[in-house]
Scaffold this active site. Sequence first.
Site, PDB file in Angstrom:
ATOM      1  N   HIS A  32       0.842  -1.186   0.000  1.00  0.00           N
ATOM      2  CA  HIS A  32       0.000   0.000   0.000  1.00  0.00           C
ATOM      3  C   HIS A  32       0.887   1.248   0.000  1.00  0.00           C
ATOM      4  O   HIS A  32       1.260   1.743   1.068  1.00  0.00           O
ATOM      5  CB  HIS A  32      -0.907   0.002   1.231  1.00  0.00           C
ATOM      6  CG  HIS A  32      -1.780  -1.209   1.342  1.00  0.00           C
ATOM      7  ND1 HIS A  32      -1.277  -2.441   1.710  1.00  0.00           N
ATOM      8  CD2 HIS A  32      -3.118  -1.383   1.133  1.00  0.00           C
ATOM      9  CE1 HIS A  32      -2.266  -3.322   1.725  1.00  0.00           C
ATOM     10  NE2 HIS A  32      -3.385  -2.710   1.383  1.00  0.00           N
ATOM     11  N   HIS A 268      -4.088   3.035  -3.349  1.00  0.00           N
ATOM     12  CA  HIS A 268      -4.210   2.566  -1.963  1.00  0.00           C
ATOM     13  C   HIS A 268      -3.492   1.244  -1.762  1.00  0.00           C
ATOM     14  O   HIS A 268      -2.686   1.107  -0.839  1.00  0.00           O
ATOM     15  CB  HIS A 268      -5.681   2.406  -1.583  1.00  0.00           C
ATOM     16  CG  HIS A 268      -5.885   1.642  -0.312  1.00  0.00           C
ATOM     17  ND1 HIS A 268      -5.768   2.223   0.928  1.00  0.00           N
ATOM     18  CD2 HIS A 268      -6.171   0.323  -0.081  1.00  0.00           C
ATOM     19  CE1 HIS A 268      -5.963   1.306   1.864  1.00  0.00           C
ATOM     20  NE2 HIS A 268      -6.219   0.149   1.276  1.00  0.00           N
ATOM     21  N   GLU A 416     -18.286  -3.696  24.161  1.00  0.00           N
ATOM     22  CA  GLU A 416     -17.466  -4.900  24.339  1.00  0.00           C
ATOM     23  C   GLU A 416     -16.213  -4.885  23.477  1.00  0.00           C
ATOM     24  O   GLU A 416     -15.127  -5.245  23.935  1.00  0.00           O
ATOM     25  CB  GLU A 416     -18.285  -6.162  24.007  1.00  0.00           C
ATOM     26  CG  GLU A 416     -19.408  -6.453  24.967  1.00  0.00           C
ATOM     27  CD  GLU A 416     -20.726  -5.826  24.527  1.00  0.00           C
ATOM     28  OE1 GLU A 416     -21.756  -6.130  25.143  1.00  0.00           O
ATOM     29  OE2 GLU A 416     -20.703  -5.037  23.546  1.00  0.00           O
ATOM     30  N   HIS A 478     -28.931 -15.261  24.421  1.00  0.00           N
ATOM     31  CA  HIS A 478     -27.889 -15.035  25.414  1.00  0.00           C
ATOM     32  C   HIS A 478     -27.160 -16.317  25.825  1.00  0.00           C
ATOM     33  O   HIS A 478     -26.226 -16.259  26.621  1.00  0.00           O
ATOM     34  CB  HIS A 478     -28.488 -14.384  26.667  1.00  0.00           C
ATOM     35  CG  HIS A 478     -28.752 -12.921  26.517  1.00  0.00           C
ATOM     36  ND1 HIS A 478     -29.458 -12.406  25.463  1.00  0.00           N
ATOM     37  CD2 HIS A 478     -28.386 -11.859  27.285  1.00  0.00           C
ATOM     38  CE1 HIS A 478     -29.536 -11.082  25.589  1.00  0.00           C
ATOM     39  NE2 HIS A 478     -28.883 -10.729  26.682  1.00  0.00           N
TER      40      HIS A 478
END
Length: 676
Positions: A32, A268, A416, A478
């Site tokens: 890159h 890129h 999280e 869950h």
Amino acid sequence: MGHPGLSKLDQLCVDTIRFLAVDGVEKAKSGHPGMPIGLAPAAYVVWTRHLRHNPGNPQWHNRDRFVLSGGHGSMLLYSILYLTGYDMTLDDLKQFRQWGSKTPGHPEYNPQLGIELTTGPLGQGISSAVGMAIAQKYLANHFNREGFPIIDYKIYVTAGDGDLEEGVSSEACSLAGHLGLDNLVLIYDDNHISIDGETELSFTEDRAKRFQAYGWHVQKVDGDGNDMKKFERALINAKSEVGRPSMIQLRTHIAYGAPTMQDTAKAHGAPLGEQEIRAMKEKFGWDPDKQFHVPQEVLDHMRQAVGQGAEAENQWNTLFEQYAEKYPDLASQFRDAAEGRLPVKLDEILPKFEPGKAIATRQASGKVLDAIMPKLPLVLGGSADLTPSNNTQFAGAVDFQKDAPGGRYIRYGVREHAMGAIMNGINVSRLLRAYGGTFLVFSDYMRGAVRVAALSRYPTIFVWTHDSIGLGEDGPTHQPVEHFAALRAIPDLLVIRPADANETAQAWKYALEHSDRPVGLLLSRQGMPVIDQNRCASAANLSRGAYVLTSRGNPEVILLASGSEVQIAMEAATQLDAEGIPSQVVSMPCWSLFEKQDEKYRHSVIPPQVKARVAIEAATDLGWHRWLGEHGVFIGMQGFGASAPYKACFENFGITTGNVVKAAKEILQKLKEQGQ
């Protein structure tokens, strides 16, 4: 091509960085080049005028940190590390992306080389840098005394559009603003180009306003990325900002100066090509026939970092010696942490849990933390808004907040993924350890950070509670069933699922005493009987990954289980024994540790001559057949869970003592019929 604010020598240095990156990518035929070309002036100014570092000792504790969050632009970092005198040679640059080189396609954690973090997956670098900033704030509060700024460094991060688009960075930067981390400086490489094309295709929000809303100090530097006078003013402002992290939105151009590829998506992630490079070098007044060319005056100038770094560290060492005379206890604590020593022997302070009681392993974990955390001032805890459920807050814990940098408990909020990345950043301080909790099912939301921790061997401690259908009424959304296998599949992640409270204590002991890889603790919501260690093997055997908990004579059946299902195995063994079928119960809290034991030990735990084996786990069976062999049977989950009281879940999914006994007897009958 002139750059405002740069001398001719500065300009030569910037162009050297650019063309080292260009030539490295071209030689590899992969990489890159665009970002390193566009961001080279800013990186040069940071590294030569502002970053306090020592190439002779890349892990000096009071160095500034530099994180290249857009890790695809790794040739920018490698080129600067070489030029400033780190253990990086020109030949290393020529081996970019080759087998066994120091210069992989994305920077991988290598602090001995000056690479602070693994920054392959976008968003991980900036998010872990937030953890690095938290670590500095806590360490400064803990160790510094008037006249003795022992911990006094800043964290500089370069990040691109991809970093800002990834959700993890939004989570982390939001928390950074809340915490007022004014030691964090983000240089946003605003080049308007992504892999698909112009960022306008999908990314049109006002990034400056977004970060202002997070509570950041934001400055814009317009132009083409080359006005270093303007950029440096913004950098000085950012360094002096108090109470807020800083973002400098720096307008750059990808592949700046490439005649046909500047501002194109192709620049890129692909080499520019020989023709484009020749034309670009001619445009910059660079000899087009030279590759990896480094003018001597550039090397002489940038290698001044070696002497300057050594002098900076020498001054710090002198200061630390004076500090040690005045504050010997703190200095001793600092040295112990730097060398990986805990301040106490955990065996002496771990709680002992008596049989006859039932306690969830998440609750046992909380009691362990209550006992040990007051003695471990360099361990930080936290939770993703599940503190009462995870039992991660220890007695006497004070929250880490903007106005309380000495707090040891981090309120991550419902973030999280950011929590995982931030803990990684805290742990690479090499002075602190961090743990954080959430429900096991939400480990899916943090998997990127977990994988990076394992790949880099960060000593992060992930506390995952509510580990099975045993959580009950919240139901299948869950209830983790595939997560044990998914996490066990990650190399170098130690997944530990303790069978009772004492195994939980030993799991914490192992996690804190070893810092060579991350640990995931899988803990139950429901109560589990404390195993009588006077009648069974010691929970200290957890460190071997699996062990014989009970054995009756020469076993005909091996019962294998982890976590809450070990109790089912023990009950089944009692019933089998009553029917004259001797069995051996094996607790398997950590497969990875068991795999590392020698063959003799493994065979003593799971004797190869005993063909009848039953594994019990409230999860899917993926992975268990390696231990079950040809004739073994798995008792566990075949699909998702259900919303019901946990005992009803176990009963209706057939994870019961009766089914284990039945399976064992059926295996023995088949073996008998087959003459085995």
